[in-house]
Design an enzyme around this catalytic site. Structure first.
Site, short mmCIF file in Angstrom:
data_model
loop_
_atom_site.label_atom_id
_atom_site.label_comp_id
_atom_site.label_asym_id
_atom_site.label_seq_id
_atom_site.Cartn_x
_atom_site.Cartn_y
_atom_site.Cartn_z
N LYS A 34 2.13 40.74 -10.16
CA LYS A 34 3.52 40.77 -10.63
C LYS A 34 4.48 41.00 -9.47
O LYS A 34 4.58 42.12 -8.98
CB LYS A 34 3.70 41.87 -11.68
CG LYS A 34 5.15 42.05 -12.16
CD LYS A 34 5.27 43.09 -13.28
CE LYS A 34 6.73 43.37 -13.60
NZ LYS A 34 6.91 44.42 -14.60
N ASP A 69 3.48 50.57 -15.83
CA ASP A 69 3.76 50.22 -14.44
C ASP A 69 3.87 51.52 -13.64
O ASP A 69 4.85 52.25 -13.77
CB ASP A 69 5.07 49.43 -14.33
CG ASP A 69 4.94 48.02 -14.89
OD1 ASP A 69 4.11 47.81 -15.80
OD2 ASP A 69 5.67 47.13 -14.42
N LYS A 119 1.45 44.99 -8.33
CA LYS A 119 2.86 44.62 -8.43
C LYS A 119 3.54 44.96 -7.12
O LYS A 119 3.23 46.00 -6.51
CB LYS A 119 3.47 45.40 -9.60
CG LYS A 119 4.96 45.28 -9.79
CD LYS A 119 5.40 45.96 -11.10
CE LYS A 119 6.90 46.13 -11.16
NZ LYS A 119 7.36 46.86 -12.34
#
Lengths: 293, 337
Positions: free
Chosen positions: B273, B169, B237
């Site tokens: 996400k 991430d 995300k």
């Protein structure tokens, strides 16, 4: 020229706020002679759930306040009630169908109950706790502590009890630092609603006292089985009659599932008593070394 | 050190396909600034409309299990310890010990230095390439601020991949993005993506965090989503969870719309996400509805959809317990995080 009447629709009191019932339901509150008085919110199981969340969130702050402070806050409720007594007298007189003198006497008693329990706030621990003698250089102290969230039913349809009965249930629960979700007298909830308005402007933190109006037979099974409720006060549940014929004994059985403390129903209005405070505390015993001099 | 990119950007397959062979900052800027503006009122109204669906009984049960199955169980605290990561992994494998039918979560998300402990604790439950098992996601690139040199960011990424992270991430450089240096952001994502490649040629999945709470406008969120996808993101995300506001439904809807457009354009499926601030099952269910209505139900698998959350799982478990036992549960019956 005649004036339009303004029929009131009251709301619940949860977490220091006045929400409508999640279900959107209301029911009519009528006077002893059948005349329309107001609409009250008919609480659902989800309102009860929300009230438990609010009550749980309030436990830390309220139980953590000093006993002296709790006593002051509760005494302040009595002061505020005194200031708004005319409204309470009026509501009790109309909903119970009693004389102004009788209603006034009930308000007096309710105020006295608040004062009586307020006084116990920083004293009950001296009576219920103890310094235990042990054979060693240790202090051994047993201290009563609040149990947490209590679900309660106010006395239902008891003459002279729509305010007094409610106060006699709430006060001993909160004085030790518990928070409460209470279902008011189903047919005479106006005193409970007005008391909520008093509480909202008093020093009682939001969530310490949560007031639901509606059917105890509908709401209480959910509170009795709720895993985040620590104790059950069935004072007013003696005549409860659920949709499937459940009685207060079924509530007690549901409560046993999660090991709750249960106070059995009382006929009429419970008298002020230290036992009502100690019913909702648990004793913690700690050892501590004595200093060596 | 290169600050501007007069000669062109690092080659990224998707961008080359869309924007042509000689990838330049100008081409990128023309594309991103040429995107149609976002109708903010319409977007928020659509998100509010999607929030009104009532999901009950068997649909609710399915939704609750899907939330757990697509959750990245997260701990990103300065005070994290190997012990805390181990208990997080235990919870990821068995979210509710009182009910063995509870599915496991999709992944655990930790800081890079905690990856070895997560991998060790997962043992045979660690997903190895396939879809079974639990993935280990690591935040990298100077998370959460992203304020470090590219060399540090790449080292951070390689370190986590070498330690066994399946997913990285990364955060974008919001400062560069907001000052209009799209090329810098683009190049960094491409470089981090390369750093995700393992010696055997496979690569750790790359989730690109836009930190929408710092991007100011929906138009910027849309541009950043395109930018991240063009540079090679597997997932986009919303947030780090360290900035407020974190994930919101309108922002997630907008990013899903970009994913939908990309899918229509190229046939490729990009994952999404939302992370941060989703604590209640009720909110999470609204996200599922939004996914199903925007990109389709085939996105509701852990390959294409994740929740980044730490406390959400507990609330979902309380709801599951309520559905199973018929009475309300309480925080005493789930873990203390």
């Amino acid at each position: 020229m005649s004036r339009l009447t303004v029929p009131k629709t009251y709301k619940l009191y949860i977490g220091g706020k006045f929400p409508r019932s999640e279900s959107g339901r209301t029911y009519e509150v009528v006077a002893a002679d059948g005349a329309f008085l107001a609409n009250a919110a008919k609480a659902s199981r989800k309102d009860a759930r929300d009230a438990v969340v609010a009550a749980r969130a309030a436990v830390g702050g309220w139980a953590g306040a000093t006993a002296y402070n709790r006593g002051q806050v509760i005494y302040r409720i009595a002061e505020l009630l005194e200031g708004r007594r005319a409204q309470f007298v009026d509501e009790i007189a109309s909903s119970e169908g009693v004389s102004v003198a009788e209603a006034s006497a009930q308000v007096d008693l309710a105020i006295d109950v608040w004062v009586w329990y307020a006084g116990w706030a920083d004293k009950y621990a001296q009576v219920a706790g103890n310094a235990n003698p042990v054979s060693g250089p240790y202090f051994n102290l047993s201290v009563p502590e609040p149990t947490g969230v209590v679900a309660a039913v106010a006395p239902q349809g008891v003459a002279g009890g729509s305010l007094l009965g409610l106060v006699s249930v709430i006060a001993p629960i909160v004085v030790s630092g518990n928070t409460v979700v209470v279902v008011a007298d189903e047919r005479a909830p106006l005193s409970a609603i007005s008391l909520s308005e008093v509480l909202a402007t008093s020093d009682v933190p939001g969530g310490v006292i949560n007031m639901l109006t509606g059917s105890p037979a509908e709401i209480m099974p959910w509170l009795a089985a709720h895993a985040d409720v620590n104790a059950l006060d069935l004072t007013g549940a003696g005549s409860i009659d659920g949709a499937k014929g459940e009685t207060w004994v079924d509530l007690q059985l549901a409560a046993a599932e999660t090991l709750k403390r249960v106070v059995a129903p009382v006929a009429g209005i419970p008298r002020p008593a230290l036992e009502r405070i100690t019913a909702f505390v648990e004793t913690k015993t700690v050892w501590h070394t004595k200093s060596m001099l | 050190m290169t600050i501007t990119h007069p000669l062109g950007l690092q080659p990224a397959e998707r961008a080359v396909r869309l924007l042509g062979g000689d990838l330049t900052e100008t081409a990128l800027r023309l594309h991103l600034d040429g995107l149609t503006g976002v109708d903010a009122v319409g977007l928020e109204q659509r998100a509010a409309g999607l929030s009104t669906r009532s999901i009950k009984t068997s649909s609710k049960a399915w939704a609750l299990d899907t939330i757990i199955r697509t959750c990245d169980l997260t701990t990103l605290e300065g005070a994290d310890t190997p012990g805390k990561v181990r208990s997080l992994v235990a919870k990821a494998i068995t979210p509710d010990a009182s009910d063995p039918t509870t599915p496991s979560v999709a992944a655990v998300c930790v800081y890079g230095d905690m990856v070895p402990y997560a991998v060790e604790a997962l043992g045979s439950r660690h997903a190895t390439g396939g879809t079974e098992g639990i993935q280990v996601a690591a935040v990298a690139t100077a998370f959460p601020s992203g304020r470090a040199s590219l060399a540090i960011k790449l080292a951070d990424t390689r370190d986590a991949v070498a330690a066994g992270a399946d997913e990285i991430d990364m955060v974008i450089d919001r400062g560069a993005f907001l000052s209009g240096q799209y090329g810098v952001v683009f190049d960094q994502i491409v470089a981090v993506r390369e750093a995700c490649i393992r010696p055997d040629g496979s690569h750790a999945h790359l989730k690109v965090i836009l930190e929408t709470g710092e991007l100011q406008t929906y138009d910027n969120v849309k541009r950043a989503s395109w930018l991240a996808i063009l540079a090679g993101a597997d997932f986009i995300k919303t947030s780090t969870g360290k900035v407020s506001p974190a994930a919101t439904l309108p922002v997630t809807l907008l990013m899903l719309e970009v994913i939908r457009d990309w899918h229509r354009l190229t046939g490729e499926k990009i994952g999404m996400k939302p992370a941060g601030g989703i604590r209640a099952s009720k909110d999470a269910v609204r996200y599922l509805v939004t996914v199903a209505e925007t990109v389709g139900e085939e996105w509701l698998t852990s390959q294409l959809w994740r929740f980044g959350a730490s406390s959400l799982v507990n609330d979902v478990l309380l709801q599951r317990q309520k559905m199973r036992t018929g009475h309300y549960s309480g925080p005493d019956y789930v873990t203390v995080d």
